[in-house]
Design an enzyme around this catalytic site. Sequence first.
Site, short mmCIF file in Angstrom:
data_model
loop_
_atom_site.label_atom_id
_atom_site.label_comp_id
_atom_site.label_asym_id
_atom_site.label_seq_id
_atom_site.Cartn_x
_atom_site.Cartn_y
_atom_site.Cartn_z
N CYS A 8 -42.59 66.66 -74.67
CA CYS A 8 -42.51 65.54 -75.54
C CYS A 8 -42.15 65.63 -77.00
CB CYS A 8 -44.00 65.08 -75.65
SG CYS A 8 -44.06 63.38 -76.16
N CYS A 31 -40.00 62.86 -75.51
CA CYS A 31 -40.32 61.39 -76.19
C CYS A 31 -39.79 61.23 -77.66
CB CYS A 31 -41.86 61.14 -76.33
SG CYS A 31 -42.77 61.84 -74.79
N LYS A 80 -35.97 61.74 -78.31
CA LYS A 80 -35.45 60.60 -77.53
C LYS A 80 -35.62 59.43 -78.27
CE LYS A 80 -37.85 58.60 -74.66
NZ LYS A 80 -38.86 58.44 -73.60
N TYR A 103 -36.45 56.04 -66.03
CA TYR A 103 -36.61 55.84 -67.45
C TYR A 103 -35.72 56.64 -68.37
CZ TYR A 103 -40.22 59.33 -68.08
OH TYR A 103 -40.73 60.71 -68.26
N GLU A 106 -32.57 55.01 -70.48
CA GLU A 106 -32.67 55.55 -72.03
C GLU A 106 -31.41 56.22 -72.32
OE1 GLU A 106 -37.48 55.60 -72.37
OE2 GLU A 106 -36.41 57.55 -71.95
N HIS A 136 -46.36 33.03 -85.98
CA HIS A 136 -45.08 32.44 -85.92
C HIS A 136 -44.37 32.90 -87.32
CE1 HIS A 136 -42.25 29.47 -84.91
NE2 HIS A 136 -42.26 28.85 -86.05
N GLU A 167 -45.48 35.82 -79.94
CA GLU A 167 -46.37 34.47 -79.78
C GLU A 167 -46.09 33.99 -78.41
OE1 GLU A 167 -45.28 31.08 -82.31
OE2 GLU A 167 -43.42 32.08 -82.78
#
Length: 455
Positions: A45, A50, A53, A180, A184, A439, A444
């Site tokens: 990682c 991770c 990346k 993934y 990616e 908002h 939302e």
Amino acid sequence: MSEFEFDFDLFVIGAGSGGVRAARMAAATGMRVAVAEDRYMGGTCVNVGCVPKKLFVYASGYREAFEDAEAFGWEGQTGATFVWPTLRDNNAREITRLNGIYRNLLSNAGVQVIDGRATLSGRQQVTVGDATYSAERILVATGGWPYVPDFAGSEYVITSNEVFALEVFPRRVLVVGGGYIAVEFAGIFAGLGAETHLSYRRELFLRGFDNDVRRFVRDEMGKKQVDLHFNHVVTSIEKQEDGSLKVHGADGSILEVDAVLYATGRRPNTQGLGLEKLGVVLHKDGTIGVDDNFRSSVTSIYALGDVTGGPELTPVALAEAMALVRHWQTGKTAEIDYNNIPTAVFCQPNIGTVGLTEEEARQAGIPVEIYKSDFRAMRHSVSGRDERTLMKLIVDKGNDKVIGAHMVGPDAGEIIQGIAVAMKAGATKSVFDQTIGIHPTAAEEFVTMRTPVAE
């Protein structure tokens, strides 16, 4: 044999996320702990996963940001030039900094760090180089390793282990895979300016994700200069005199590129550890068989993280490490709830997901209502960019609980993390409906979808 006849109470093989967390927590309880690592202090990682990346994803997003900026009044932004060595070297410096932090975390916790390749030389013995250590317990946390199938020319491909340190940025690149990591890196290369191709051997990538998400990402990636090749199988690769690569497909197609990145899955990093000789049961895929307390078939040897075949996620390895040390302290079962684990894919746009897909829910016989929204994000109403966002909720009709939430769009991981907390707490659709939105945000939309999709 008493504890004082061992060199250590716990010997951890592998200084990745799970191994480091287990070592530190165990040391905090008073255990004498050692960790051996032969390559990546901090694990995949931190070094080739991770962290780098995500940094590269950030880098790849600036080209579109510069283009969009002109619509917001910032002139002269599109002439920016990407300089590969700057990104590569700055990333390397950051990883070196993190390596030092992990080493200090272990040392400050009282853990002895041993640099080198560790093998199991006995049920309570570990050998590193010329030295052999005894330990009451041994924890294997060696993670996974990129898998490349064997075919003519496979020696010319790179994996995620090498991609961050390339000497020269490829002008043309082929990414092979449908998970993934593949999607990616296709986005990363395209965003950084490479002519990018993505090859996948089946009809649609991201198997296991919600089908609406898979189709939506396919369409959005097609807008971002990624040439998608589905039902495409690489049969061989030839290296040309100029160093470029000629990639042959089973359909007779030929692609000429400067680099081929294989992201075709990862295999447990268990080879050469000596597990089989000690009688440790391994599954057919090479993962270590463990019980509910992460104990292998040899009572003194434990394993956790990717090497056991569970969800291959850093936070899962961390949770397992904490549960294991608690088990050692209390004797209670190491409880881990693998339901509703949120995850993100940092393709472009991002994916965030938690809970069941629509397909999983229906296959389980759950009567569901589906809520879905597909819209253009506010910023692109001005930028003019043809990019859309998808949000989807899966609701159990029987009890009104939200059992799945999926998003494709900017900051999807950040948004889904909060929704994962709500789902863990058992939030119903009516709770979502009663929640006042922030908002104007994309998030939302998750609390304003009122009408289910027609069956």
